[in-house]
Design a protein around this motif. Structure first.
Motif, PDB file in Angstrom:
ATOM      1  N   TYR A   1       0.818  -1.211   0.000  1.00 25.21           N
ATOM      2  CA  TYR A   1       0.000   0.000   0.000  1.00 25.21           C
ATOM      3  C   TYR A   1       0.853   1.264   0.000  1.00 25.21           C
ATOM      4  CZ  TYR A   1      -3.754  -3.222   0.979  1.00 25.21           C
ATOM      5  OH  TYR A   1      -4.643  -4.259   0.881  1.00 25.21           O
ATOM      6  N   ALA A   2       0.501   2.209  -0.880  1.00 23.94           N
ATOM      7  CA  ALA A   2       1.198   3.490  -0.954  1.00 23.94           C
ATOM      8  C   ALA A   2       0.892   4.318   0.291  1.00 23.94           C
ATOM      9  CB  ALA A   2       0.765   4.245  -2.210  1.00 23.94           C
ATOM     10  N   LYS A   3       1.765   5.277   0.567  1.00 23.63           N
ATOM     11  CA  LYS A   3       1.611   6.093   1.776  1.00 23.63           C
ATOM     12  C   LYS A   3       0.244   6.768   1.841  1.00 23.63           C
ATOM     13  CE  LYS A   3       4.185   9.801   2.027  1.00 23.63           C
ATOM     14  NZ  LYS A   3       5.351  10.696   2.262  1.00 23.63           N
ATOM     15  N   LYS A   4      -0.296   7.168   0.690  1.00 20.72           N
ATOM     16  CA  LYS A   4      -1.590   7.867   0.660  1.00 20.72           C
ATOM     17  C   LYS A   4      -2.734   6.999   1.171  1.00 20.72           C
ATOM     18  CE  LYS A   4      -2.511   6.697  -4.200  1.00 20.72           C
ATOM     19  NZ  LYS A   4      -3.642   5.796  -3.919  1.00 20.72           N
ATOM     20  N   ASP A   5      -2.545   5.665   1.180  1.00 19.04           N
ATOM     21  CA  ASP A   5      -3.597   4.743   1.623  1.00 19.04           C
ATOM     22  C   ASP A   5      -3.481   4.370   3.098  1.00 19.04           C
ATOM     23  OD1 ASP A   5      -4.611   4.528  -1.026  1.00 19.04           O
ATOM     24  OD2 ASP A   5      -3.063   3.044  -1.507  1.00 19.04           O
ATOM     25  N   TRP A   6      -2.366   4.690   3.721  1.00 19.05           N
ATOM     26  CA  TRP A   6      -2.122   4.232   5.089  1.00 19.05           C
ATOM     27  C   TRP A   6      -3.134   4.797   6.087  1.00 19.05           C
ATOM     28  CZ3 TRP A   6       3.712   3.733   6.674  1.00 19.05           C
ATOM     29  CH2 TRP A   6       4.364   2.903   5.769  1.00 19.05           C
ATOM     30  N   HIS A   7      -3.393   6.080   5.985  1.00 26.35           N
ATOM     31  CA  HIS A   7      -4.248   6.727   6.982  1.00 26.35           C
ATOM     32  C   HIS A   7      -5.619   6.074   7.038  1.00 26.35           C
ATOM     33  CE1 HIS A   7      -6.511  10.023   8.979  1.00 26.35           C
ATOM     34  NE2 HIS A   7      -5.345  10.217   9.601  1.00 26.35           N
ATOM     35  N   GLN A   8      -6.185   5.803   5.867  1.00 24.25           N
ATOM     36  CA  GLN A   8      -7.506   5.167   5.818  1.00 24.25           C
ATOM     37  C   GLN A   8      -7.442   3.743   6.371  1.00 24.25           C
ATOM     38  OE1 GLN A   8      -8.478   2.561   3.394  1.00 24.25           O
ATOM     39  NE2 GLN A   8     -10.494   2.429   4.399  1.00 24.25           N
ATOM     40  N   ARG A   9      -6.394   2.998   6.045  1.00 27.06           N
ATOM     41  CA  ARG A   9      -6.276   1.616   6.516  1.00 27.06           C
ATOM     42  C   ARG A   9      -6.007   1.555   8.026  1.00 27.06           C
ATOM     43  NH1 ARG A   9      -6.725  -1.865   2.625  1.00 27.06           N
ATOM     44  NH2 ARG A   9      -6.073  -3.623   3.949  1.00 27.06           N
ATOM     45  N   LEU A  10      -5.497   2.652   8.575  1.00 28.30           N
ATOM     46  CA  LEU A  10      -5.261   2.733  10.020  1.00 28.30           C
ATOM     47  C   LEU A  10      -6.476   3.278  10.771  1.00 28.30           C
ATOM     48  CD1 LEU A  10      -1.575   4.021   9.988  1.00 28.30           C
ATOM     49  CD2 LEU A  10      -2.361   1.887  11.046  1.00 28.30           C
ATOM     50  N   GLY A  11      -7.589   3.455  10.082  1.00 26.32           N
ATOM     51  CA  GLY A  11      -8.820   3.845  10.747  1.00 26.32           C
ATOM     52  C   GLY A  11      -9.203   5.292  10.620  1.00 26.32           C
ATOM     53  N   SER A  12      -8.327   6.119  10.019  1.00 22.69           N
ATOM     54  CA  SER A  12      -8.616   7.536   9.721  1.00 22.69           C
ATOM     55  C   SER A  12      -8.838   8.410  10.950  1.00 22.69           C
ATOM     56  CB  SER A  12      -9.857   7.652   8.806  1.00 22.69           C
ATOM     57  OG  SER A  12      -9.643   6.944   7.604  1.00 22.69           O
ATOM     58  N   GLY A  13      -8.547   7.921  12.143  1.00 20.74           N
ATOM     59  CA  GLY A  13      -8.762   8.705  13.355  1.00 20.74           C
ATOM     60  C   GLY A  13      -7.477   9.247  13.950  1.00 20.74           C
ATOM     61  N   VAL A  14      -7.542   9.594  15.247  1.00 17.45           N
ATOM     62  CA  VAL A  14      -6.375  10.189  15.919  1.00 17.45           C
ATOM     63  C   VAL A  14      -5.229   9.182  16.038  1.00 17.45           C
ATOM     64  CG1 VAL A  14      -7.687  11.931  17.166  1.00 17.45           C
ATOM     65  CG2 VAL A  14      -7.398   9.657  18.177  1.00 17.45           C
ATOM     66  N   HIS A  15      -5.567   7.886  16.183  1.00 16.58           N
ATOM     67  CA  HIS A  15      -4.515   6.878  16.243  1.00 16.58           C
ATOM     68  C   HIS A  15      -3.766   6.812  14.910  1.00 16.58           C
ATOM     69  CE1 HIS A  15      -6.468   5.363  19.930  1.00 16.58           C
ATOM     70  NE2 HIS A  15      -5.270   4.837  20.196  1.00 16.58           N
ATOM     71  N   ALA A  16      -4.520   6.921  13.821  1.00 18.39           N
ATOM     72  CA  ALA A  16      -3.894   6.916  12.501  1.00 18.39           C
ATOM     73  C   ALA A  16      -2.951   8.106  12.358  1.00 18.39           C
ATOM     74  CB  ALA A  16      -4.968   6.944  11.411  1.00 18.39           C
ATOM     75  N   ASP A  17      -3.409   9.294  12.809  1.00 16.30           N
ATOM     76  CA  ASP A  17      -2.557  10.490  12.761  1.00 16.30           C
ATOM     77  C   ASP A  17      -1.265  10.269  13.538  1.00 16.30           C
ATOM     78  OD1 ASP A  17      -4.520  11.825  11.327  1.00 16.30           O
ATOM     79  OD2 ASP A  17      -5.397  12.759  13.118  1.00 16.30           O
ATOM     80  N   ALA A  18      -1.405   9.740  14.746  1.00 11.10           N
ATOM     81  CA  ALA A  18      -0.242   9.584  15.625  1.00 11.10           C
ATOM     82  C   ALA A  18       0.727   8.529  15.100  1.00 11.10           C
ATOM     83  CB  ALA A  18      -0.717   9.219  17.031  1.00 11.10           C
ATOM     84  N   ILE A  19       0.196   7.422  14.576  1.00 14.19           N
ATOM     85  CA  ILE A  19       1.050   6.363  14.028  1.00 14.19           C
ATOM     86  C   ILE A  19       1.813   6.876  12.814  1.00 14.19           C
ATOM     87  CG2 ILE A  19       1.044   4.121  12.853  1.00 14.19           C
ATOM     88  CD1 ILE A  19      -1.356   3.364  14.681  1.00 14.19           C
ATOM     89  N   MET A  20       1.093   7.558  11.918  1.00 16.66           N
ATOM     90  CA  MET A  20       1.739   8.110  10.734  1.00 16.66           C
ATOM     91  C   MET A  20       2.824   9.113  11.115  1.00 16.66           C
ATOM     92  SD  MET A  20       0.339   6.975   7.784  1.00 16.66           S
ATOM     93  CE  MET A  20       0.505   8.290   6.579  1.00 16.66           C
ATOM     94  N   ASP A  21       2.565   9.911  12.132  1.00 16.62           N
ATOM     95  CA  ASP A  21       3.504  10.942  12.561  1.00 16.62           C
ATOM     96  C   ASP A  21       4.821  10.340  13.024  1.00 16.62           C
ATOM     97  OD1 ASP A  21       3.995  13.815  13.170  1.00 16.62           O
ATOM     98  OD2 ASP A  21       4.180  13.056  15.222  1.00 16.62           O
ATOM     99  N   ARG A  22       4.776   9.134  13.578  1.00 17.45           N
ATOM    100  CA  ARG A  22       5.983   8.486  14.085  1.00 17.45           C
ATOM    101  C   ARG A  22       6.731   7.687  13.016  1.00 17.45           C
ATOM    102  NH1 ARG A  22       2.709   9.863  17.760  1.00 17.45           N
ATOM    103  NH2 ARG A  22       3.317  10.196  19.933  1.00 17.45           N
ATOM    104  N   ILE A  23       6.193   7.690  11.799  1.00 18.11           N
ATOM    105  CA  ILE A  23       6.837   6.938  10.722  1.00 18.11           C
ATOM    106  C   ILE A  23       7.334   7.827   9.597  1.00 18.11           C
ATOM    107  CG2 ILE A  23       6.501   5.171   8.948  1.00 18.11           C
ATOM    108  CD1 ILE A  23       4.393   3.881  10.732  1.00 18.11           C
ATOM    109  N   VAL A  24       6.473   8.702   9.087  1.00 19.96           N
ATOM    110  CA  VAL A  24       6.713   9.317   7.777  1.00 19.96           C
ATOM    111  C   VAL A  24       7.829  10.368   7.749  1.00 19.96           C
ATOM    112  CG1 VAL A  24       4.341   8.891   7.052  1.00 19.96           C
ATOM    113  CG2 VAL A  24       4.919  11.078   8.130  1.00 19.96           C
ATOM    114  N   HIS A  25       8.197  10.954   8.898  1.00 21.64           N
ATOM    115  CA  HIS A  25       9.133  12.080   8.878  1.00 21.64           C
ATOM    116  C   HIS A  25      10.601  11.666   8.854  1.00 21.64           C
ATOM    117  CE1 HIS A  25       5.655  14.554   9.434  1.00 21.64           C
ATOM    118  NE2 HIS A  25       5.381  14.024  10.609  1.00 21.64           N
TER     119      HIS A  25
END
Length: 247
Positions: free
Chosen positions: A203-227
């Motif tokens: 899955y491309a990065k653009k799809d991760w947020h939705q697959r992680l549930g699109s909520g605050v947990h998704a935001d926080a998980i993405m924040d600890r990976i993408v930067h």
């Protein structure tokens, strides 16, 4: 150095110096004739140290649980330059681990993501870095089993946070539930700036947020990976099909 008495051998083994003893016994007195004690000792220690390092590396590779234990960055089949050689060479130095960077291998099914993840983990082991490979479905199952035991969740997080390099294959293959998302957030928080994580995913990065549930947990998980991540596109060439055609 022949003629080592039984008691000396016993003491060397008792001290955990079996490689040194083996090197002593293997040294050829004829070939070392005329050498001083210090020079002969240096040769023995060099041989014992080489044996020790080999055993250490082999142990790390065995305990890493690699899906492809024979994976090797030097033997990649880079069909149509599907993967940037310069990036692979950079990853092979393992300096990204020293910088606590993450890596994402993203591409179609069969494009070699798992092989690359295992090859990187094996390379880390050869640098005497503690690495571990696990598929995300297996990680989820291990988390469910751990959660049912006293202190199980704490021990689970401590175990997977401790690996200097953690390879998570089939990342986001399934949509994680609330409990899994909470665990992933806590695990990635513990690993942030302390270790490196490799994600193998279709899955491309653009799809991760939705697959992680699109909520605050998704935001926080993405924040600890993408930067702080090196992104590697493995393309859409099916390497399994290629391998079967070239047998």
């Amino acid at each position: 150095m022949n003629g080592i008495d039984i008691e000396t051998k016993r003491k060397l083994r008792e001290m955990g110096a079996a490689p040194l003893l083996e090197a002593l016994e293997a040294q050829d007195d004829t070939l070392t004739l005329g050498m001083g004690f210090g020079e002969r000792l240096r040769l023995v220690v060099d041989e014992a140290h080489s044996t020790f390092n080999h055993a250490k590396v082999e142990g790390l590779i065995r305990r890493a649980g690699l899906r492809h234990p024979g994976a090797d960055l030097r033997r990649l089949d880079l069909v149509e330059e599907r993967v940037d050689r310069q990036v692979i060479a950079q990853l092979g130095t393992c300096t990204f681990i020293e910088r606590q960077q993450n890596v994402v291998f993203q591409g179609f099914t069969g494009s070699g993501k798992s092989y690359l993840g295992c090859a990187i983990a094996k390379q880390a082991c050869q640098h005497r870095i503690r690495a571990h490979y696990i598929r995300m479905p297996d990680l989820e199952e291990a988390w469910a089993l751990a959660s049912d035991k006293p202190q199980g969740a704490t021990k689970f997080l401590k175990k997977y946070a401790a690996f200097t390099l953690l390879v998570i294959d089939e990342w986001l293959l399934d949509h994680p539930d609330d409990a899994m998302r909470s665990m992933l957030l806590e695990l990635l928080e513990r690993r942030y700036d302390t270790g490196s994580t490799v994600f193998c995913t279709q899955y491309a990065k653009k799809d991760w947020h939705q697959r992680l549930g699109s909520g605050v947990h998704a935001d926080a998980i993405m924040d600890r990976i993408v930067h702080n991540t090196i992104w590697v596109d493995t393309g859409n060439h099916n390497m399994r099909e290629h391998a079967s055609m070239n047998r």
